[in-house]
Design a protein around this motif. Structure first.
Motif, PDB file in Angstrom:
ATOM      1  N   ARG A   1      -0.927   8.915  11.044  1.00 35.87           N
ATOM      2  CA  ARG A   1       0.322   9.119  11.772  1.00 35.87           C
ATOM      3  C   ARG A   1       1.489   9.351  10.813  1.00 35.87           C
ATOM      4  NH1 ARG A   1       1.280   4.559  16.045  1.00 35.87           N
ATOM      5  NH2 ARG A   1      -0.680   5.498  16.763  1.00 35.87           N
ATOM      6  N   HIS A   2       1.476   8.705   9.669  1.00 26.14           N
ATOM      7  CA  HIS A   2       2.551   8.840   8.687  1.00 26.14           C
ATOM      8  C   HIS A   2       1.940   9.322   7.371  1.00 26.14           C
ATOM      9  CE1 HIS A   2       4.916   6.521  11.540  1.00 26.14           C
ATOM     10  NE2 HIS A   2       3.952   5.603  11.537  1.00 26.14           N
ATOM     11  N   VAL A   3       2.424  10.436   6.864  1.00 23.65           N
ATOM     12  CA  VAL A   3       1.908  11.029   5.634  1.00 23.65           C
ATOM     13  C   VAL A   3       3.066  11.230   4.672  1.00 23.65           C
ATOM     14  CG1 VAL A   3       0.659  12.963   4.600  1.00 23.65           C
ATOM     15  CG2 VAL A   3       0.051  12.167   6.903  1.00 23.65           C
ATOM     16  N   ASP A   4       2.935  10.701   3.420  1.00 24.75           N
ATOM     17  CA  ASP A   4       3.966  10.902   2.409  1.00 24.75           C
ATOM     18  C   ASP A   4       3.945  12.349   1.926  1.00 24.75           C
ATOM     19  OD1 ASP A   4       3.218   7.646   0.981  1.00 24.75           O
ATOM     20  OD2 ASP A   4       4.586   8.212   2.611  1.00 24.75           O
TER      21      ASP A   4
ATOM     22  N   GLY B   1      -1.605  -1.271   6.877  1.00 25.74           N
ATOM     23  CA  GLY B   1      -0.255  -1.254   7.432  1.00 25.74           C
ATOM     24  C   GLY B   1       0.107   0.084   8.031  1.00 25.74           C
ATOM     25  N   LYS B   2       1.319   0.494   7.790  1.00 23.47           N
ATOM     26  CA  LYS B   2       1.824   1.749   8.343  1.00 23.47           C
ATOM     27  C   LYS B   2       1.018   2.938   7.854  1.00 23.47           C
ATOM     28  CE  LYS B   2       6.109   4.384   8.728  1.00 23.47           C
ATOM     29  NZ  LYS B   2       7.544   4.435   8.347  1.00 23.47           N
TER      30      LYS B   2
ATOM     31  N   TYR C   1      -5.764   9.603  17.553  1.00 25.78           N
ATOM     32  CA  TYR C   1      -7.001  10.262  17.964  1.00 25.78           C
ATOM     33  C   TYR C   1      -6.670  11.320  19.006  1.00 25.78           C
ATOM     34  CZ  TYR C   1      -9.213   6.133  15.861  1.00 25.78           C
ATOM     35  OH  TYR C   1      -9.599   5.144  14.997  1.00 25.78           O
ATOM     36  N   SER C   2      -7.512  12.333  19.080  1.00 19.22           N
ATOM     37  CA  SER C   2      -7.306  13.396  20.069  1.00 19.22           C
ATOM     38  C   SER C   2      -8.647  14.028  20.415  1.00 19.22           C
ATOM     39  CB  SER C   2      -6.333  14.460  19.549  1.00 19.22           C
ATOM     40  OG  SER C   2      -6.827  15.052  18.366  1.00 19.22           O
ATOM     41  N   ILE C   3      -8.691  14.692  21.603  1.00 17.75           N
ATOM     42  CA  ILE C   3      -9.877  15.413  22.068  1.00 17.75           C
ATOM     43  C   ILE C   3      -9.698  16.882  21.722  1.00 17.75           C
ATOM     44  CG2 ILE C   3     -11.279  16.026  24.078  1.00 17.75           C
ATOM     45  CD1 ILE C   3     -11.490  13.122  23.386  1.00 17.75           C
TER      46      ILE C   3
ATOM     47  N   ASP D   1       0.820  -1.211   0.000  1.00 16.25           N
ATOM     48  CA  ASP D   1       0.000   0.000   0.000  1.00 16.25           C
ATOM     49  C   ASP D   1       0.851   1.256   0.000  1.00 16.25           C
ATOM     50  OD1 ASP D   1      -2.636   1.324   0.336  1.00 16.25           O
ATOM     51  OD2 ASP D   1      -1.750   1.949   2.238  1.00 16.25           O
ATOM     52  N   ILE D   2       0.334   2.304  -0.604  1.00 12.43           N
ATOM     53  CA  ILE D   2       0.874   3.651  -0.452  1.00 12.43           C
ATOM     54  C   ILE D   2      -0.227   4.496   0.175  1.00 12.43           C
ATOM     55  CG2 ILE D   2       2.461   3.401  -2.393  1.00 12.43           C
ATOM     56  CD1 ILE D   2       0.529   5.065  -4.083  1.00 12.43           C
ATOM     57  N   ASN D   3       0.145   5.517   0.929  1.00 13.17           N
ATOM     58  CA  ASN D   3      -0.808   6.290   1.727  1.00 13.17           C
ATOM     59  C   ASN D   3      -1.495   7.334   0.842  1.00 13.17           C
ATOM     60  OD1 ASN D   3      -2.254   7.303   3.820  1.00 13.17           O
ATOM     61  ND2 ASN D   3      -0.507   8.126   4.949  1.00 13.17           N
TER      62      ASN D   3
END
Length: 768
Positions: A339-342, A286-287, A293-295, A248-250
């Motif tokens: 969490r991980h962005v290309d 996957g990655k 998540y956040s409030i 996969d790629i994001n």
């Protein structure tokens, strides 16, 4: 087929070379040693090439003939073979040497058979020709199909990869001979997997042939075929499957499928309790699918969200305790992002997905709550029974405010009432327990299952209720030639009470010892003091022991004082003038204690046995008395001397014959032996204490009175016979017996009444 035979011939030459060499050497030897020579000419084996085609359906086939120049056709000689498959696969005609094979062979199992040829004399059974090695080679046919190695095959390639991207290489092998008719030369082709993948025919490398999208299809099954003989007619083939997975790629963002989540939490839930979970979905895997998540708008900061890295769920947890009586529900908003962005895909992640969470607070019957997490109280030791220690307090946090009752877990020292007041059940002693650890339980009156506990620590404060004392027994000696002002002992004190200030103790002599004492004391102001002589010279004969009273006072409020007596013994220190000599003497006196105790035990056993024997003897005499003479009065005067008797001369003082009694025989006694020395040591050990000196002084006074009184009866005269004179009418004074009897004297060196008489007898003997 011809090429295979030619190849086998070329390979067989090295194997047959030793045989050919042996033949040439044999001919050379024959030339060197003609007929009639004394040396026997060497002979050699004549070989042909032996080949067998594998998988032949035969019963017995001739493959060659063994021949030796030593075999002249005589029937007395025979051929025999040994080695791999001899007499089971391969057979030889004993007369002609014809070699044959009897069963089907498989080259892939065994390509060569190593055999030995023998020429044997039938009469003697001995070899007439040295044995020779030969090889039978199995030729190949195309009877094995290609097989793929390292199955199953799996590969991963990124989605949207460009055309020609390497995916995986597959490899097959063929068990046939690669040098014979291309039986093991392979070629690959793709049976299934077009148009997305292709394969190189000679290498087996699979590559991409068009772009793929994992979100449309994430995996592909590719079927590969391998053929031998490079695909010519008669070729055999094998296939394998390759699973190709697209990585996969994001290129997708996570999103919530629900706009509102409803959750409940009990007001009794502790911090960190999981309230519920929320879930966002991402088409990536996957990655690339990992999210956080956040409030966003929780001003009370009561809740928090953490991510479960395995399930990618958002877990709502309690960050701060909730109270139903203060707030019944909370409404918060949560958001999620990758969490991980290309870098090349950030344009798809500019907007984050959000959702709302509504949390309802549930009312619970909570246990009582103490006002403090723990309590520390203090009480003086010796406080009377029923004294108050302190008060603990707990309340019911619920709306009904249930009354609370208290109890103490496993304590006989304290009691608690309904108001939480802790009282003593008996006076406390700090020296036994300085701290008391209690556990107070608070229980709701209307729901006794609702309880809570709190630790209570009670410190018992010290009062000055113990007087100081010596920490040990002091053995103090002073030399006869001691000078004035000489330090003879350093003393200290201990006190069971606690003291903060220093010094803790003060030393002084009693009033009587201060006025008339041969010694004085000096306080060092550090909880120690020294005993110092107050005069020059002491007399062991006149005053062997001194007693001084030491007053020790502590620094308590009020101060306590104790009187402690020190015994100071005068010692003959000799020329050295060191008190250590006295200590050494004392140690020497202590050494025989083991021997003394052993002697005492032996004496006790002898006494018991003697007592039993006496009872049995008396019972026997009562039965067997033949001549009772009850009217006679038999008396004895026993004189004991430490010197030997003079025989007949002793009878001039009185009639010894009168001492004998026909109806009574005195039991024999032993003479003073080694046990007397032990008793002497016991007597020395008794003379150490202060009471011995008083007894000795008393005995000396009584001895002086006896010596000066001319009318007193000589009842204190005691003599011991070590040897009796010859010709005595009295015979042997066996009432005391002699040392020759070999029996030990029965005595107890620790008896209270024996010591004065021993000392008295000793004094009399020394006086005489």
């Amino acid at each position: 087929m011809n090429c295979c035979l030619f190849l086998h011939l070329m390979l067989g030459i090295p194997l047959l070379w030793p045989c050919l060499t042996a033949t040439e050497n044999s001919k050379t030897e024959e030339a060197k040693h003609p007929e009639g020579s004394h040396l026997r000419p060497k002979s050699g084996w004549i070989w042909n090439q032996y080949f067998v085609e594998e998988e032949m359906n035969i019963t017995r086939k001739i493959i060659g003939r063994l021949s030796s120049n030593m075999h002249n056709g005589s029937k007395s000689l025979k051929y025999r073979i040994s080695g791999d498959g001899a007499e089971s696969i391969f057979f030889v005609d004993e007369t002609t040497g014809v070699l044959s094979v009897a069963q089907k062979l498989d080259r892939e199992k065994q390509a060569f058979y190593n055999l030995k040829a023998h020429l044997i004399d039938r009469t003697t059974g001995k070899a007439v020709e040295p044995e020779s090695d030969f090889v039978v080679k199995v030729t190949d046919i195309n009877d094995n199909a290609p097989k793929f190695l390292h199955e199953p095959y799996a590969a991963v390639v990124p989605e949207m990869s460009p055309e020609g991207t390497f995916v995986i290489q597959v490899t097959a092998s063929d068990a046939d001979d690669p040098l014979c008719n291309n039986n093991a030369r392979l070629i690959y082709e793709l049976l299934h997997g077009q148009p997305y993948f292709s394969i190189e025919p000679t290498t087996g490398v699979i590559r991409t042939s068009s772009k793929t999208d994992r979100e449309l299809q994430d995996s592909y099954w590719v079927i590969v075929q391998a053929k031998d003989r490079i695909g010519l007619p008669g070729a055999l083939s094998g296939t394998t499957s390759v699973l190709i997975t697209l990585s996969d790629i994001n290129d997708n963002i996570p999103t919530f499928k629900k706009g509102l989540y409803r959750m409940n939490v009990s007001e009794s839930a502790p911090i960190g309790t999981s309230v519920g979970t929320i879930m966002a979905h991402d088409r990536d895997i996957g990655k690339n699918a990992e999210m956080d998540y956040s409030i966003e708008n929780d001003e009370s900061q009561t809740f928090d969200i953490i991510t479960n890295n395995e399930t990618q769920e958002g877990i709502v947890i309690l960050k701060k305790k909730v109270d139903y009586e203060q707030q019944t529900y909370y409404k918060i908003r949560a958001k999620v992002k990758n969490r991980h962005v290309d870098e090349q895909l950030k344009k798809y992640h500019t907007v984050a997905s959000t959702t709302f969470i509504r949390v309802l607070v549930e009312d619970e019957d909570e246990p009582p709550v103490f006002l403090l997490p723990y309590y520390i109280f203090e009480i003086f030791e010796g406080s009377p029974q029923g004294s108050s220690v302190g008060v603990v307090s707990a309340i019911d946090p619920d709306d009904n405010r249930s009354p609370v009752r208290y109890s103490i877990t496993k304590s006989n020292t304290f009691h608690i009432d309904d108001n939480g007041t802790i009282i003593t059940t008996y006076p406390l002693d700090r020296e036994m327990n300085a701290w008391c650890n209690l556990s107070i339980t608070a229980r709701e009156l209307y729901n006794e299952e609702q309880t809570s506990e709190v630790p209570v620590y009670v410190q018992v404060l010290d009062i000055n209720d113990h007087a100081p004392e010596f920490p040990e027994f002091y053995e103090i000696y002073v030399c006869e030639n001691a000078s004035s002002g000489q330090v003879i002992q350093t003393i200290s004190a201990v006190d069971k009470d606690d003291s903060i200030e220093s010094p803790n103790f003060y030393f002084n002599l009693s009033v009587e010892d201060t006025k008339n004492s041969k010694f004085t004391i000096i306080d060092n102001q550090d909880n120690t003091a020294v005993i110092v002589t107050n005069r020059t010279g002491f007399s062991l004969q006149e005053e062997p022991v001194f007693y001084i009273s030491i007053l020790i006072a502590d620094n308590g409020i009020p101060s306590l004082t104790s009187t402690n007596t020190l015994t100071i013994q005068v010692c003959d220190c000799g020329d050295s003038g060191s008190i250590q000599v006295c200590h050494s003497k004392d140690m020497l006196l202590m050494e025989p204690r083991t021997e003394i105790m052993t002697a005492v035990l032996i004496c006790a056993v002898i006494i018991i046995l003697g007592f039993i024997f006496m009872i049995l003897h008396l019972q026997q005499r009562r039965k067997q008395t033949l001549f009772p003479e009850k009217g006679k009065d038999c008396r004895e005067n026993i004189f004991k001397y430490d010197d030997a008797g003079t025989g007949e001369e002793d009878t001039e003082a009185f009639a010894v014959g009168e001492l004998r009694c026909s109806t009574f025989m005195r039991e024999p006694r032993t003479r003073k032996t080694r046990s007397a020395e032990i008793r002497s040591l016991c007597r020395m050990s008794w003379q150490v204490g202060p009471d011995d000196a008083v007894i000795k002084e008393f005995i000396l006074e009584k001895l002086e009175e006896a010596n000066t009184d001319t009318y007193a009866h000589p009842l204190d005269s005691l003599q011991t016979y070590a040897f009796e004179g010859t010709g005595s009418l009295a015979g042997s004074l066996s009432s005391l017996e002699s040392s020759a009897s070999g029996e030990n004297e029965n005595f107890d060196c620790f008896h209270d009444l024996e010591l004065p008489f021993q000392m008295f007898g000793s004094a009399m003997q020394s006086n005489n």
